[in-house]
Design a protein around this motif. Structure first.
Motif, short mmCIF file in Angstrom:
data_model
loop_
_atom_site.label_atom_id
_atom_site.label_comp_id
_atom_site.label_asym_id
_atom_site.label_seq_id
_atom_site.Cartn_x
_atom_site.Cartn_y
_atom_site.Cartn_z
N ASN A 176 17.71 83.25 -23.57
CA ASN A 176 16.61 82.52 -22.94
C ASN A 176 17.01 81.87 -21.61
O ASN A 176 16.86 80.66 -21.44
N PRO A 177 17.52 82.65 -20.66
CA PRO A 177 17.92 82.04 -19.39
C PRO A 177 16.75 81.38 -18.66
O PRO A 177 16.94 80.41 -17.92
N ASP A 178 15.54 81.89 -18.88
CA ASP A 178 14.37 81.33 -18.20
C ASP A 178 13.85 80.07 -18.88
O ASP A 178 12.92 79.43 -18.39
N ARG A 179 14.44 79.69 -20.03
CA ARG A 179 14.03 78.48 -20.73
C ARG A 179 15.12 77.40 -20.67
O ARG A 179 14.93 76.31 -21.20
N ASP A 180 16.23 77.71 -20.04
CA ASP A 180 17.34 76.77 -19.99
C ASP A 180 17.02 75.65 -19.00
O ASP A 180 17.10 75.81 -17.79
N GLY A 181 16.63 74.49 -19.55
CA GLY A 181 16.25 73.37 -18.72
C GLY A 181 14.86 73.46 -18.16
O GLY A 181 14.48 72.66 -17.30
#
Length: 198
Positions: A176-181
């Motif tokens: 989930n790189p697009d949900r990290d933070g």
């Protein structure tokens, strides 16, 4: 009729060992405070933004069901708290004090993990935080072993669960790189989430 010795009040604990009541208050108070703080970041419908973000994550098939994974933490923290209680009842020593401090550190790190993961939505930060929890738990086990074997054993389940949880967090970070933070797009609703692997 009581003898003179029997009528005397019990002497206070020696060498810095806490009484049963004081040890229970210390341990119970720490657990209660941790629970109140963690509750603020619970990913349930009472916290809609956190809930929506959490439900938007792509999760691996080997992730335990939420009630199992979330419910395991209070139980394991309670077991470790029992070990801390035993240590507080022991006479003070450098090893005992260090083990108690490591128990408190572990509890504090578990509490902070909830804020980092759910509050900040930081998968990278939570992965690092999870590694610290595992390290602190392992250090508690090692230090407590020199004071009280049962107290040391109380930290083993939580340490192993923490290592498993950190592996899961790392997998979530990778997936989930697009949900990290980041929160999911406003138009995205739970019915449209990526839950094929749940």
């Amino acid at each position: 009729m009581p003898t003179r010795d029997q009528s005397r009040p019990s002497p206070p604990p020696r060498d810095g060992a806490l009484s049963p009541g004081a040890a229970l208050i210390a341990v119970g108070g720490a657990l209660a405070l941790s629970g109140m703080i963690s509750r603020r970041y619970s990913p349930d419908p009472s916290h809609p933004e956190i809930h929506r973000w959490y439900r938007s994550l792509d999760v691996p098939s080997w992730k335990p069901p939420d009630p199992v994974f979330a419910g395991g933490w209070p139980v394991l923290l309670g077991v470790m708290a029992g070990g801390a209680y035993r240590l507080l009842r022991r006479p003070r020593s450098p090893e005992r004090d260090q083990a108690v401090a490591l128990a408190a550190l572990t509890l504090g790190l578990v509490t902070a993990y909830n804020k980092v993961f759910f509050g900040e939505r930081s998968l990278t930060g939570a992965t690092a935080e999870g590694a610290l929890v595992t390290a602190a738990g392992a250090a508690f086990v090692a230090r407590a072993a020199s004071v009280d074997g049962l107290a040391a054993a109380s930290g083993v389940p939580l340490t192993l669960w923490s290592a498993f949880g950190d592996a899961l967090t790392e997998d979530l970070r990778r997936r989930n790189p697009d949900r990290d933070g980041r929160d999911p797009p406003a138009a995205e609703r739970p019915g449209d989430l990526r839950r094929g692997s749940r």
